[in-house]
Design a protein around this motif. Structure first.
Motif, PDB file in Angstrom:
ATOM      1  N   ARG B  94       0.842  -1.187   0.000  1.00 40.68           N
ATOM      2  CA  ARG B  94       0.000   0.000   0.000  1.00 40.68           C
ATOM      3  C   ARG B  94       0.884   1.247   0.000  1.00 40.68           C
ATOM      4  O   ARG B  94       2.059   1.174   0.329  1.00 40.68           O
ATOM      5  CB  ARG B  94      -0.874   0.004   1.247  1.00 40.68           C
ATOM      6  N   LEU B 157      -5.225   5.864  -3.525  1.00 41.56           N
ATOM      7  CA  LEU B 157      -4.987   5.253  -2.214  1.00 41.56           C
ATOM      8  C   LEU B 157      -5.784   3.958  -2.049  1.00 41.56           C
ATOM      9  O   LEU B 157      -5.250   2.905  -1.696  1.00 41.56           O
ATOM     10  CB  LEU B 157      -5.360   6.282  -1.152  1.00 41.56           C
ATOM     11  N   SER B 158      -7.077   4.031  -2.337  1.00 45.13           N
ATOM     12  CA  SER B 158      -7.934   2.848  -2.143  1.00 45.13           C
ATOM     13  C   SER B 158      -7.713   1.770  -3.176  1.00 45.13           C
ATOM     14  O   SER B 158      -8.002   0.605  -2.910  1.00 45.13           O
ATOM     15  CB  SER B 158      -9.407   3.239  -2.185  1.00 45.13           C
ATOM     16  N   SER B 159      -7.232   2.148  -4.346  1.00 46.87           N
ATOM     17  CA  SER B 159      -6.979   1.126  -5.363  1.00 46.87           C
ATOM     18  C   SER B 159      -6.020   0.078  -4.826  1.00 46.87           C
ATOM     19  O   SER B 159      -6.208  -1.120  -5.034  1.00 46.87           O
ATOM     20  CB  SER B 159      -6.377   1.756  -6.617  1.00 46.87           C
ATOM     21  N   ILE B 161      -5.554  -0.626  -1.685  1.00 42.58           N
ATOM     22  CA  ILE B 161      -6.201  -1.371  -0.596  1.00 42.58           C
ATOM     23  C   ILE B 161      -7.105  -2.466  -1.159  1.00 42.58           C
ATOM     24  O   ILE B 161      -7.139  -3.582  -0.656  1.00 42.58           O
ATOM     25  CB  ILE B 161      -7.020  -0.407   0.305  1.00 42.58           C
ATOM     26  N   LEU B 162      -7.813  -2.128  -2.236  1.00 39.39           N
ATOM     27  CA  LEU B 162      -8.813  -3.074  -2.757  1.00 39.39           C
ATOM     28  C   LEU B 162      -8.230  -4.176  -3.636  1.00 39.39           C
ATOM     29  O   LEU B 162      -8.884  -5.197  -3.861  1.00 39.39           O
ATOM     30  CB  LEU B 162      -9.910  -2.319  -3.518  1.00 39.39           C
ATOM     31  N   PRO B 164      -6.047  -6.695  -3.243  1.00 40.76           N
ATOM     32  CA  PRO B 164      -6.098  -8.093  -2.808  1.00 40.76           C
ATOM     33  C   PRO B 164      -7.520  -8.623  -2.647  1.00 40.76           C
ATOM     34  O   PRO B 164      -7.727  -9.827  -2.689  1.00 40.76           O
ATOM     35  CB  PRO B 164      -5.403  -8.078  -1.439  1.00 40.76           C
ATOM     36  N   ILE B 165      -8.479  -7.715  -2.452  1.00 42.44           N
ATOM     37  CA  ILE B 165      -9.868  -8.149  -2.202  1.00 42.44           C
ATOM     38  C   ILE B 165     -10.593  -8.456  -3.497  1.00 42.44           C
ATOM     39  O   ILE B 165     -11.248  -9.487  -3.633  1.00 42.44           O
ATOM     40  CB  ILE B 165     -10.637  -7.069  -1.406  1.00 42.44           C
ATOM     41  N   THR B 166     -10.477  -7.545  -4.456  1.00 45.23           N
ATOM     42  CA  THR B 166     -11.220  -7.742  -5.713  1.00 45.23           C
ATOM     43  C   THR B 166     -10.455  -8.656  -6.671  1.00 45.23           C
ATOM     44  O   THR B 166     -11.043  -9.237  -7.572  1.00 45.23           O
ATOM     45  CB  THR B 166     -11.446  -6.414  -6.454  1.00 45.23           C
ATOM     46  N   LYS B 167      -9.140  -8.754  -6.450  1.00 46.47           N
ATOM     47  CA  LYS B 167      -8.278  -9.514  -7.368  1.00 46.47           C
ATOM     48  C   LYS B 167      -8.382  -9.003  -8.801  1.00 46.47           C
ATOM     49  O   LYS B 167      -8.122  -9.733  -9.771  1.00 46.47           O
ATOM     50  CB  LYS B 167      -8.571 -11.020  -7.295  1.00 46.47           C
ATOM     51  N   ASP B 168      -8.799  -7.762  -8.931  1.00 48.31           N
ATOM     52  CA  ASP B 168      -8.977  -7.135 -10.233  1.00 48.31           C
ATOM     53  C   ASP B 168      -8.073  -5.904 -10.272  1.00 48.31           C
ATOM     54  O   ASP B 168      -7.732  -5.369  -9.226  1.00 48.31           O
ATOM     55  CB  ASP B 168     -10.448  -6.714 -10.357  1.00 48.31           C
ATOM     56  N   VAL B 170      -7.958  -2.769 -10.153  1.00 49.34           N
ATOM     57  CA  VAL B 170      -8.707  -1.558  -9.832  1.00 49.34           C
ATOM     58  C   VAL B 170      -7.890  -0.313 -10.185  1.00 49.34           C
ATOM     59  O   VAL B 170      -8.421   0.658 -10.719  1.00 49.34           O
ATOM     60  CB  VAL B 170      -9.093  -1.551  -8.332  1.00 49.34           C
TER      61      VAL B 170
END
Lengths: 182, 182
Positions: B94, B157-159, B161-162, B164-168, B170
């Motif tokens: 991050r 910033l959030s890209s 963070i997200l 590992p969650i979306t695996k997309d 972002v």
DNA sequence: AAATATACTTACTAGTAGGTAAGTAAGCAA
DNA sequence: TTGCTTACTTACCTACTAGTAAGTATATTT
């Protein structure tokens, strides 16, 4: 269901959204509620059980909201979605994805799974609304709906994180940027 | 300066950006580096000292980057800025603001202060670049430079963070959304 | 050669973490 | 009235947390 169970859930959610999953303990729950540490473990044997219960509850709340907004125009659906973040900001709370997503790598596997599920649900709902608005001509943004959805989700999420640091209304700035761009 | 000090700084920064400030301990540093817990305390008496040293080092790196980009066209400066996040994503890390900002409320006051300073510096640098690009006609976005700056910072910033969650990817989606909108 | 500084280690502390085993009081059911 | 369930408490455990005091080997300075 006991009131205690709900009290624990409410307080734990508040703590997670204020400080994060790794920065609260069972003591932070038992002391204010005036129960013993073991009473929290009675309702939620492990911290992961507590975390999962909170995510599942939030998934239900979002599904209920999305249903409620079903007949709104796409723009009003987006505004209603942003409204969730505004309500969070008013309470000085992060959104649950911002609160938990940050700690994703350190989360128990079972929590990671429900969190990923919740994330996918919100993302595809938003993509759907943007898609519909674009086809109907209500929106005229140039990128793809999933690209716009990611922009909206990410910027909303961080706005709540940055609020205490910048002491500026980042969310209002981001909201304006997004609404202009639709 | 000793190599150990730099090794501690590097590992601590990696841990903070992987897991967050509240999810790493002096043991996580001493064991891999094959030194004792007290050796870490020798270089950084308190965890806050370590945290502050990392933030200050990052502030310096950003100031150096910004200087390096000084003669670039506004669009290339924005692309270079986004490049920082792309480099972070490649390492599954991050950004330091996403890693530390999340835990802001639980951070020692001294850390909060330098973090707020770092945030303000990045934000006003970006605002300046956007302002310049708008005046020169390179950019044609409609909102104010600070609004656009907040949109860019928050979504970047959030890209991370997200991811590992979306695996997309972002970040790629958000990057495209932003570049289109300038 | 003696004094001092650097970069540690050894050995410890008090406090907190999540978690558990066993007991208990109250209410309900057969 | 006996047994079972619910919702706890008491008392404890092991592992870990940040942090410290005192000692030591090595290198540098005077």
């Amino acid at each position: 269901m006991s009131d205690t169970r709900t009290d624990i859930l409410n307080l734990a959610e508040k703590l997670i959204r204020q400080r994060g999953y790794n920065a609260f303990s069972y003591k932070d729950i038992s002391v204010p509620l005036q129960i013993k540490n073991a009473a929290v473990h009675y309702h939620f044997p492990s911290k992961a059980d507590l975390g999962i219960a909170i995510i599942e509850r939030t998934r239900m709340h979002f599904a209920r909201d999305a249903k409620k907004w079903d007949q709104l125009a796409p723009l009003d659906q987006i505004k209603a979605f942003i409204g969730i973040y505004e309500a969070n900001q008013a309470q000085r709370l992060r959104c649950f994805m911002g609160a938990l997503g940050h700690s994703y790598e350190t989360l128990p596997t079972a929590m990671q799974e429900v969190l990923a599920k919740a994330s996918a649900e919100i993302r595809s709902w938003l993509e759907g609304v943007l898609e519909k608005g674009k086809t109907s001509g209500a929106f005229s943004f140039k990128e793809s709906p999933i690209e716009k959805a990611d922009l909206i989700i990410t910027s909303m999420l961080s706005s709540l994180i940055l609020l205490p640091i910048t002491k500026d209304d980042v969310l209002a700035n981001v909201r304006n940027s997004i609404l202009i761009s639709l």
